[in-house]
Write an enzyme that holds these catalytic residues in place. Structure first.
Site, short mmCIF file in Angstrom:
data_model
loop_
_atom_site.label_atom_id
_atom_site.label_comp_id
_atom_site.label_asym_id
_atom_site.label_seq_id
_atom_site.Cartn_x
_atom_site.Cartn_y
_atom_site.Cartn_z
N LYS A 60 32.30 51.55 44.66
CA LYS A 60 31.76 50.46 43.86
C LYS A 60 30.30 50.68 43.44
CE LYS A 60 34.51 46.44 45.23
NZ LYS A 60 34.46 45.08 45.79
N ASP A 62 33.92 39.92 40.86
CA ASP A 62 33.97 39.26 42.18
C ASP A 62 33.08 38.02 42.21
OD1 ASP A 62 35.75 40.95 43.45
OD2 ASP A 62 34.20 42.26 44.27
P1 NAP Z 1 32.16 46.74 52.88
O1 NAP Z 1 31.26 47.33 51.84
O2 NAP Z 1 32.99 47.62 53.72
O3 NAP Z 1 31.23 45.82 53.84
C1 NAP Z 1 31.67 45.44 55.09
C2 NAP Z 1 30.74 44.37 55.68
O4 NAP Z 1 31.28 44.01 56.96
C3 NAP Z 1 29.31 44.84 55.94
O5 NAP Z 1 28.43 43.75 55.81
C4 NAP Z 1 29.41 45.32 57.40
O6 NAP Z 1 28.16 45.26 58.10
C5 NAP Z 1 30.34 44.30 58.00
N1 NAP Z 1 31.07 44.85 59.15
C6 NAP Z 1 32.10 45.70 59.13
N2 NAP Z 1 32.53 45.97 60.38
C7 NAP Z 1 31.72 45.26 61.22
C8 NAP Z 1 31.66 45.10 62.62
N3 NAP Z 1 32.51 45.73 63.44
N4 NAP Z 1 30.72 44.27 63.14
C9 NAP Z 1 29.86 43.61 62.33
N5 NAP Z 1 29.86 43.72 60.97
C10 NAP Z 1 30.78 44.53 60.43
O7 NAP Z 1 33.14 45.68 52.22
P2 NAP Z 1 33.00 44.74 50.92
O8 NAP Z 1 33.53 45.42 49.72
O9 NAP Z 1 31.64 44.16 50.87
O10 NAP Z 1 34.09 43.61 51.30
C11 NAP Z 1 33.87 42.76 52.40
C12 NAP Z 1 35.14 41.94 52.67
O11 NAP Z 1 35.42 41.11 51.53
C13 NAP Z 1 36.39 42.80 52.89
O12 NAP Z 1 37.19 42.19 53.88
C14 NAP Z 1 37.10 42.74 51.54
O13 NAP Z 1 38.49 42.93 51.65
C15 NAP Z 1 36.75 41.32 51.09
N6 NAP Z 1 36.77 41.16 49.63
C16 NAP Z 1 37.65 40.23 49.12
C17 NAP Z 1 37.70 40.03 47.76
C18 NAP Z 1 38.65 39.01 47.20
O14 NAP Z 1 38.88 39.02 45.98
N7 NAP Z 1 39.18 38.11 48.02
C19 NAP Z 1 36.88 40.78 46.90
C20 NAP Z 1 35.98 41.70 47.46
C21 NAP Z 1 35.95 41.88 48.83
P3 NAP Z 1 27.13 46.50 58.08
O15 NAP Z 1 26.31 46.34 56.83
O16 NAP Z 1 26.36 46.34 59.32
O17 NAP Z 1 27.97 47.78 58.06
#
Ligand code: NAP
Length: 284
Positions: free
Chosen positions: A74, A111
């Site tokens: 992304k 988003d």
């Molecule tokens: P990403 O880039 O992988 O970011 C993951 C986030 O989760 C980061 O803030 C990360 O913290 C945190 N995290 C992951 N594992 C962790 C752990 N074990 N302990 C504490 N923090 C943890 O993902 P993203 O693209 O931003 O998406 C985030 C979520 O939103 C996902 O579940 C995705 O499926 C969902 N989403 C949904 C939609 C929808 O349309 N419904 C759209 C977009 C995303 P750090 O910064 O410390 O690594």
């Protein structure tokens, strides 16, 4: 739609990411193409980091409508595009690419508006003047934070494991904000977080915690019963179960998912997306 193409060849859109085998996007978009009688197909395009440049270049072909982009591309994709929507510049991530009529590529982020629309329409929640806590500071959290900042939130708390990312988001929000919300960046174990949570009317889970097991990004005891809890994960999660158990209202990510797809569809085709049908396709 592109005019300089073989009319017998279907138009194509697809998802660029790695891994993407479990994506529901083909179901959503192919349902919409069929409903509107558009001779087009949505495909999965698994793409490694090494393949990204060639994949993006392939989108310039006349039979391409565009693409969705997901993890881990992304951010990396931004430098490969010809122009970015202003929201993409602010959020720092694109989830949609539009192939324009001249073959050039525009980056968009659906988003952020999808999050806000789901919050307002599915959650019946107006963020103006509210105290809101976002868990996470990556792409999805950045989209939510920018959307909320533009919608007049009074106090916005970003809680993230990697505090530097939360602080960077806070800096970008300050630079971009029209309004002047109070902003906080905290690690999830910060001693001030429980008090801020108690005052929040909305808690947003924008971390990936909750996908694979019964883990939750927040201890159940910290969920305020009067809040709305919005988990971007589009399936039942422990966080939503805990929130419901304490009397809080809950919203999962399916409404946001359907809306971000519908908004991408509209950019590619210039036609109104059948949102209700796309949403129903998620549950089929
Ligand atoms: P990403 O880039 O992988 O970011 C993951 C986030 O989760 C980061 O803030 C990360 O913290 C945190 N995290 C992951 N594992 C962790 C752990 N074990 N302990 C504490 N923090 C943890 O993902 P993203 O693209 O931003 O998406 C985030 C979520 O939103 C996902 O579940 C995705 O499926 C969902 N989403 C949904 C939609 C929808 O349309 N419904 C759209 C977009 C995303 P750090 O910064 O410390 O690594």
């Amino acid at each position: 739609m592109p005019a300089d193409r073989d009319p017998n060849q279907p138009l194509l859109a697809g998802l660029i990411g790695d891994p993407i085998t479990h994506s529901r996007s083909p179901m959503l978009h192919n349902t919409a193409f069929a409903k509107l009688g558009i001779h087009a197909r949505y495909e999965l395009w698994p793409t490694s980091a090494l393949e990204l440049v060639a994949r993006v270049d392939s989108l310039r072909a006349p039979h391409i409508l565009g693409a969705n982009v997901t993890l881990p591309h992304k951010i990396a994709v931004l430098q490969l595009l010809d122009r970015l929507d202003p929201a993409v510049e602010m959020i720092g991530a694109a989830n949609t690419i539009i192939r324009e009529a001249d073959g050039s590529l525009t980056g968009a982020n659906t988003d952020a508006p999808a999050f806000l629309a789901s919050l307002r329409e599915d959650g019946v929640y107006d963020p103006a003047g509210q105290t809101i806590v976002i868990l996470g500071a990556s792409g999805a959290a950045r989209a939510a934070a920018m959307a909320l900042s533009g919608a007049g939130v009074a106090r916005l708390v970003i809680a993230n494991r990697t505090i530097e990312r939360a602080e960077a988001l806070l800096g970008d929000l300050l630079a971009a904000a029209d309004s002047d919300p109070l902003l906080f960046a905290l690690p999830p174990d910060d001693a001030d977080l429980p008090e801020l949570l108690a005052e929040a009317t909305l808690i947003v889970n924008a971390t990936s915690i909750g996908w694979h097991d019964d883990q939750s990004p927040l201890p159940a005891g910290l969920i305020p019963p009067s809040a709305l809890v919005f988990d971007m994960i589009y399936r039942p999660t422990q966080l939503l179960r805990d929130a419901a158990a304490c009397g809080a209202r809950t919203l999962d990510g399916t409404g946001m998912l359907a809306r971000q797809a519908a908004l991408a569809f509209e950019r590619w085709t210039g036609q109104s997306a059948p949102l209700d049908l796309m949403r129903a396709a998620l549950h089929s």
